[in-house]
Design a protein around this motif. Sequence first.
Motif, PDB file in Angstrom:
ATOM      1  N   UNK A 165       0.867  -1.175   0.000  1.00  0.00           N
ATOM      2  CA  UNK A 165       0.000   0.000   0.000  1.00  0.00           C
ATOM      3  C   UNK A 165       0.905   1.226   0.000  1.00  0.00           C
ATOM      4  N   UNK A 166       0.684   2.115  -0.951  1.00  0.00           N
ATOM      5  CA  UNK A 166       1.600   3.256  -1.130  1.00  0.00           C
ATOM      6  C   UNK A 166       1.785   4.042   0.160  1.00  0.00           C
ATOM      7  N   UNK A 167       0.696   4.281   0.885  1.00  0.00           N
ATOM      8  CA  UNK A 167       0.795   5.090   2.102  1.00  0.00           C
ATOM      9  C   UNK A 167       1.551   4.388   3.230  1.00  0.00           C
ATOM     10  N   UNK A 168       1.799   3.071   3.092  1.00  0.00           N
ATOM     11  CA  UNK A 168       2.566   2.347   4.105  1.00  0.00           C
ATOM     12  C   UNK A 168       4.070   2.542   3.929  1.00  0.00           C
ATOM     13  N   UNK A 169       4.495   2.975   2.741  1.00  0.00           N
ATOM     14  CA  UNK A 169       5.917   3.228   2.496  1.00  0.00           C
ATOM     15  C   UNK A 169       6.286   4.538   3.186  1.00  0.00           C
ATOM     16  N   UNK A 170       7.358   4.565   3.955  1.00  0.00           N
ATOM     17  CA  UNK A 170       7.721   5.817   4.661  1.00  0.00           C
ATOM     18  C   UNK A 170       7.781   7.003   3.697  1.00  0.00           C
ATOM     19  N   UNK A 171       7.146   8.088   4.092  1.00  0.00           N
ATOM     20  CA  UNK A 171       7.024   9.249   3.205  1.00  0.00           C
ATOM     21  C   UNK A 171       8.382   9.803   2.778  1.00  0.00           C
ATOM     22  N   UNK A 172       9.377   9.678   3.662  1.00  0.00           N
ATOM     23  CA  UNK A 172      10.688  10.269   3.396  1.00  0.00           C
ATOM     24  C   UNK A 172      11.382   9.637   2.182  1.00  0.00           C
ATOM     25  N   UNK A 173      10.959   8.427   1.806  1.00  0.00           N
ATOM     26  CA  UNK A 173      11.583   7.770   0.645  1.00  0.00           C
ATOM     27  C   UNK A 173      10.550   7.186  -0.320  1.00  0.00           C
TER      28      UNK A 173
END
Length: 363
Positions: A165-173
């Motif tokens: 899920x895209x939102x599960x990937x840390x926003x910083x990267x």
Amino acid sequence: MAVKGGAHQDYNHLDELKKFDDSKMGVKGLVDSGLTSIPRMFVHPTETLSDLKSVARSASQVIPTIDLSGVDSDRRPAIVEQVSHACRKLGFFQIVNHGLPLEVLNRTIAAVKAFHELPTEVKNQWYRRETSTGVAFFSNVDMYKAKAASWRDTLQVRLGPVPSVVDDIPEICRNEILEWSRQASQLVEILMELLCEGLGLNAGKLKEMTFLESKGLVGHYYPHCPQPDLTFGITSHTDPGVLTLLLQDQIGGLQVKHGEEWVEVKPIPGALVINIGDILQILSNDEYKSVDHRVLANPSPDPRVSIAIFFTAGKRDGLYGPFPELVSPEKPALYRQFVLNDYITRFFTKDLADKTLTNYYRI
């Protein structure tokens, strides 16, 4: 946790692993705590450390660098020949002029580095040992199975067939990882064609077998190690998939087994490292080689960052074995067929340093 080798007779390896794991601080957290010697759980057996110095001097001549410019021109047969030769002899090569912009490579490394350098209390929300979730941050995927832990932390992101899920990937990267996945996959499609052509197969064979569909990214972070002669960044292992694409920074430390010696894969600005996995050795009936490689513990004051994407088949319930086109009375099949799900399960329930899966499935 900062128990040194042999310091306490009542040392309990499992307890130390659990304490470290429960802290969710990772190796970076240990370094930040100011320790000057490594905890005993990271100290590798003497026999494993004994060949740390057995590095070939002619390393730069061993691992070839292949120029991919003109891959769709009349240069293609020469490129296929170079790739095929590297895969048959070494299992490793670097590529330049591959079409991926240097700024994309640099941004991807910087973003993964930035994640690992977040404060522990921010980063530990992703810390988990359960890697079947789409995104996980952890130290040592095989920590509870290996003889000793290694000096690295990892961010893992599933890219396919069912992506995280895209939102599960840390926003910083997040944006950098998604862009890297897109561009790297386009490049790997070309590489898979070259690999097939080098075996005398239809160029689209690996793609047809869904080997572009299942892919996972790991962003490794190797902080400075105060005692690099006692541990590893990653112990000797082979990759389980069909193909690995690696982006490494300029710190160095990746080594490949060549005969009885280890050779360094020296970082080249803008280059990418390609290596063959166990599945492709099996499919090619031993024409291509999946070879042992390792990463030394990082003696540099600066951290080392590397980002690998592992490609394997999206179709997990099918049977896999040597390509029929490569089997003959003169060279019979060297491996039995297997179901990919069984193969993947077997890989993740062993110590990375254990024998490769090619041995398990060999006839």
